[in-house]
Design an enzyme around this catalytic site. Structure first.
Site, PDB file in Angstrom:
ATOM      1  CG  HIS A  12      -4.355  11.018   3.208  1.00 43.62           C
ATOM      2  ND1 HIS A  12      -5.523  11.030   3.927  1.00 43.62           N
ATOM      3  CD2 HIS A  12      -4.303   9.790   2.613  1.00 43.62           C
ATOM      4  CE1 HIS A  12      -6.142   9.873   3.785  1.00 43.62           C
ATOM      5  NE2 HIS A  12      -5.436   9.104   2.980  1.00 43.62           N
ATOM      6  CD  GLU A  54      -7.570   6.625   4.457  1.00 40.88           C
ATOM      7  OE1 GLU A  54      -7.358   6.819   3.243  1.00 40.88           O
ATOM      8  OE2 GLU A  54      -6.654   6.578   5.297  1.00 40.88           O
ATOM      9  CG  MET A  91       1.454   5.796   6.311  1.00 40.99           C
ATOM     10  SD  MET A  91      -0.304   5.748   6.789  1.00 40.99           S
ATOM     11  CE  MET A  91      -0.322   7.060   8.023  1.00 40.99           C
ATOM     12  CD  GLU A  92      -2.647   8.766   5.515  1.00 43.74           C
ATOM     13  OE1 GLU A  92      -3.559   8.775   6.361  1.00 43.74           O
ATOM     14  OE2 GLU A  92      -2.384   7.767   4.811  1.00 43.74           O
ATOM     15  CG  ASN A  93       4.238   8.356   6.897  1.00 44.53           C
ATOM     16  OD1 ASN A  93       3.624   7.896   7.845  1.00 44.53           O
ATOM     17  ND2 ASN A  93       4.769   7.595   5.956  1.00 44.53           N
ATOM     18  CG  HIS A 125      -5.510   8.048  -1.577  1.00 41.34           C
ATOM     19  ND1 HIS A 125      -6.839   7.720  -1.454  1.00 41.34           N
ATOM     20  CD2 HIS A 125      -4.963   7.795  -0.351  1.00 41.34           C
ATOM     21  CE1 HIS A 125      -7.085   7.298  -0.227  1.00 41.34           C
ATOM     22  NE2 HIS A 125      -5.955   7.326   0.465  1.00 41.34           N
ATOM     23  CD  GLU A 126      -1.393   7.291   0.417  1.00 41.18           C
ATOM     24  OE1 GLU A 126      -1.412   7.814   1.544  1.00 41.18           O
ATOM     25  OE2 GLU A 126      -2.084   6.295   0.129  1.00 41.18           O
ATOM     26  N   GLY A 164       0.821  -1.200   0.000  1.00 40.90           N
ATOM     27  CA  GLY A 164       0.000   0.000   0.000  1.00 40.90           C
ATOM     28  C   GLY A 164       0.854   1.249   0.000  1.00 40.90           C
TER      29      GLY A 164
END
Length: 859
Positions: free
Chosen positions: A330, A349, A294-296, A326-327, A292
């Site tokens: 975020h 989300e 991740m939006e850090n 998408h990320e 996947g």
């Protein structure tokens, strides 16, 4: 483990204000071992209370000091460090160490078998920051964070913010990007004085990072290792992409496209939201053994299988662009403005999914993103919303364990679909104006559903409280149909859109939708007009069509504005099957395909009918996104929905159509279409003569040759020498996973048992599991697979790893063949013994399996 409750989080949020975390991480023990050491300094203030407060930390050894005084050992229970009742300003220091660094949970250490390089990444959603450093691990206790990281000298370290200083242990200052030297203009190896990561043993560097904005602990990140990196400065942003050294050539080749997409996205979102991304750096790290993305904040982590090892299809390139957006979305939806608690996970989300499609169509070459969304994510959202674990888009979440189960297609895909419907309901400009107000009001803070509605309601002029109650707080999918009354002259007396809420979850949802009115001319559908209207249960008239000549086809939800299943009557279904492939708009064609597929799910249409529809449509489909939807639906139908006895014949029809498409695309010099068609053909070809034809079409293409070897192995033609030779030819450092898929496909119980053990012991990296799982559960091997179905249920409780490991393993390995009609009941019994996330996933998969079993009996 203990799961934080909503009440506990609410109490802490009422009592505390966290100012900053100064986090020191020692990664030097991870070069050749598994030990992580951390030291967290937490500055916070507390309201005077008799309530004890706890800090979250999961480690093997913990020592702590509050305002300089040591806390007793019994204050720590292995997960929580309890502080005495207190008030005012305080400083807490927690030193911790852990050896739990190879479990894909919180922090993960991985050694590249290609060259021995060691890589480390963190991923903290929803509450795994506590596995790396002591913190108040909940989304509404935001703070400034400053990381200091000690790492082997051969490593590069990145985090949420810019590097302030990189210093050798001896005190020399190294370049801030971790290289020695670097010209800053092109690819950089990031390995320091020596290319061999192992040569840095005993030597270390200290990386000090700038203060972050106020942020939640779950979006902090540190990645480290002998990364290869490429940098570019665009619009004042310092952009970087990193990957392990064995993928350096792939990163170099794909970095320009990644940078172009990143720059376009930052520009688009900053302008649309009237709030530019507030940091100077934006880093993306392609992490090994990660699934996947991740939006850090400011440092997005990706699965490194997103770096293509062979030339991608159009659908793959679009999918990566959408994930990137998408990320990035975020950074505003989730990082800048964050949900207060996990019951508003949809604010993260759903919005990120919607914004990614919106941006893709507006600022990238992938203008068919909504077509792809319908054929992939929205389709999964419909399935999830019809399953046993469906829930409202915005749901009550009692514990963080329950939050893990909420990372599903209702939250993501239905939520994004509902937002697309809302933009049609309010108008896009008023909706975006409301989002600007939302970000301006709540930047660097937290927000709830009510906050969002207050921001959007004014510009829209709509009653959003009613809309939210029906769409966000009620589960289930409405079903739509059309009722017409025609006079003797063939003109409509009336046309009505019928809306039927699910019987078990009554609702009165307002729908904004379109009805396409089509006439057949020269055996092709021609759009006469498209009528947009607001519809609600039980029926809504379409006065615009009264008195008009009856249409040959009325397509409900044309343009795909709302979230509802469409149930055509028999004449409409026949018209869709005949004329659907020739509809003039790709989104209309995608809506038709999905409508037909829903009939298969409901047991009203045989799956082979949809396969034949797709085979005919592939010959005339010109849109890459719509074509990808056809290929995906047809391949899935053959492998899982058609009765096993009919798979060779039905699969051969599809394989023949795909081979014809590949030949035609080759003549047009469309290599991406050739690859997509041949991949689908190789998934469903079982007859020797078809495999021989595909052998010729595959030629020397390494990726397609793996698919060919896998399918040949499934038919009993396993060739270990051919596998060994392809391993030598393949430039992909993860090609061992492709070889595992070939072994998994074999109709041999010993081979399957070997691969099974590799999966459940974690020997195979997560990104490899979907392909291995598909090969494993071959439709022609039911008798051989039967023992593995119950074995899957027996071994599920032993499955290690974190949230992503559970999701990927269940998604890839859930039985689809070799099961009897009692198997779903055994799944339900097994689910009672599982944590919420695993239980929800197996129950949903069992529901779909029940649909498959029913569909296999439809003729």
């Amino acid at each position: 483990m203990t799961s934080l409750t909503r009440d506990e989080a609410r109490t802490r949020a009422e009592l505390l204000r966290v100012r900053r975390y100064d986090v020191e991480l020692d990664l030097t023990g991870l070069l050749c071992g598994t030990t992580l050491r951390s030291r967290s300094t937490v500055d916070f203030s507390a309201r005077r209370t008799d309530e004890p407060i706890f800090v979250d930390i999961v480690a093997d050894e913990v020592r702590a000091w509050l305002d300089g005084a040591a806390l007793p050992a019994e204050a720590y229970d292995g997960e929580r460090l309890t502080l005495p009742a207190l008030g005012g300003d305080h400083q807490l220091v927690v030193a911790a160490s852990t050896d739990r660094t190879e479990q894909r949970t919180g922090i993960h250490r991985w050694v590249d078998p290609a060259d021995g390089g060691t890589y480390v990444w963190t991923s903290f959603e929803p509450d795994d920051a506590r596995r790396v450093f002591a913190c108040f691990d909940q989304p509404d206790l935001k703070a400034v964070v400053a990381f200091t990281v000690h790492a082997p000298a051969g490593w590069t370290v990145v985090s949420n913010s810019a590097v302030l200083e990189c210093t050798d242990r001896a005190g020399d200052t190294a370049p801030a990007d971790g290289t020695r030297p670097a010209d800053g203009t092109g690819p950089v190896d990031g390995t320091g004085p020596a290319d061999d990561a192992g040569s840095g043993a005993g030597a270390a560097r200290t990386w000090r990072f700038a203060d972050t904005p106020r942020m939640s602990p779950y979006v902090t990140v540190v990645c480290a290792g002998p990364f290869h990196q490429v940098r570019r400065t665009v619009d004042g942003y310092d952009l970087a992409v990193l990957a392990r050294r064995s993928l350096a050539a792939h990163l170099d080749r794909q970095a320009p496209e990644l940078f172009d997409l990143t720059a376009a996205g930052l520009r688009f979102f900053g302008e649309q939201f009237d709030m530019p991304f507030p940091q100077r750096t934006y880093t993306q790290v392609f992490c090994p053994d990660f699934q996947g993305a991740m939006e850090n904040w400011g440092c997005v982590t990706w699965m490194d299988s997103a770096l293509y090892r062979t030339e991608p299809t159009d659908a793959q390139r679009e999918r990566r662009a959408v994930v990137l957006l998408h990320e990035m979305a975020h950074m505003w939806f989730g990082d800048l403005v964050t949900m207060r608690w996990w019951d508003d996970l949809w604010l993260n989300e759903s919005f990120a999914d919607w914004a990614a499609m919106w941006a893709a169509e507006r600022c990238t070459p992938f203008t068919g993103a909504w077509v792809s969304f319908l054929g992939d994510r929205k389709e999964a959202g419909y399935s999830a919303d019809g399953g046993p674990t469906t829930h409202p888009v915005r749901q009550e979440i009692a514990t963080v364990d329950d939050a893990r189960a909420a990372f599903d297609r209702v939250t993501y895909s239905k939520g994004a679909s509902v937002l697309r419907q809302l933009t049609a309901y309010t108008g896009e400009e008023p909706f975006v104006a409301g989002l600007r107000r939302h970000f301006a009001r709540h930047a660097y803070g937290n927000a709830t559903l009510e906050d969002l509605l207050a921001s959007v309601a004014g510009p829209s002029g709509r009653d959003l409280a009613t809309w939210a109650r029906e769409w966000l707080l009620t589960a289930g999918t409405d079903t739509m149909s059309v009722r017409t009354d025609t006079d003797a002259e063939g003109r409509y007396r009336s046309v009505e859109v019928l809306v039927e809420p699910p019987a078990e979850r009554p609702a009165n949802r307002p729908h904004r939708l379109a009805v396409g009115v089509y006439d057949i001319t020269d055996d092709r559908p021609v759009l006469r007009r498209r009528v947009e209207l607001d519809a609600a249960p039980p029926a809504t008239a379409v006065p615009e069509l009264a008195g008009a000549p009856a249409a040959d086809l009325l397509l409900v939800n044309d343009a795909d504005l709302t979230f509802a299943r469409v149930r055509p009557d028999a004449p409409t279904r026949a018209a869709m099957l005949r004329y659907g492939p020739s509809l003039p708009d790709p989104l209309s064609r995608a809506v038709t395909r999905l409508t037909l597929w829903h009939l298969v799910e409901d047991g009203l249409l045989a799956p082979d009918e949809v396969v034949r529809y797709a085979a005919r449509a592939l010959a005339v489909e010109t849109d890459p996104a719509a074509r990808a939807g056809l290929l995906g639906t047809a391949e899935r139908a053959v492998r899982n929905w058609v009765d096993a006895s009919a798979v060779p014949a039905v699969g051969d029809e599809l394989a023949a159509a795909c081979a014809a498409l590949a030949r035609a695309a080759g003549e047009r010099d469309e290599p991406a279409t050739v690859r997509a068609a041949l991949r689908a053909a190789l998934a469903v070809a079982y007859r020797p003569e078809r495999l021989a034809e595909l052998d010729e079409l595959v030629g020397d293409d390494v990726d397609l040759r793996w698919h060919w070897l896998t399918q040949v192995a499934a038919t009993g033609g396993y060739d270990p020498d051919a596998v060994a030779k392809l391993l030598d030819r393949d430039p992909d450092p993860d090609s061992a996973g492709r070889a595992a898929a070939v072994r998994a496909a074999r109709p041999d119980s010993t081979a399957k048992d070997e691969v099974w053990r590799e999966i459940f012991t974690g020997a195979l990296p997560l990104p490899m599991l979907p392909a291995v799982g598909q090969a494993f559960w071959d439709p022609g091997q039911g008798d051989l697979l039967a023992p593995f179905a119950d074995r899957f249920l027996d071994e599920l409780p032993t499955l290690g790893g974190g949230m992503t490991t559970v999701m990927v393993t269940i998604g890839s390995l859930f039985p689809t063949h070799g099961v009897d009609r009692d198997f779903p009941a055994r799944v339900e019994a097994a689910a009672d013994r599982l944590p919420p996330l695993a239980a929800a996933r197996v129950l949903d998969r069992s529901h779909v399996l029940g649909q498959m079993l029913r569909a296999r009996a439809v003729r």
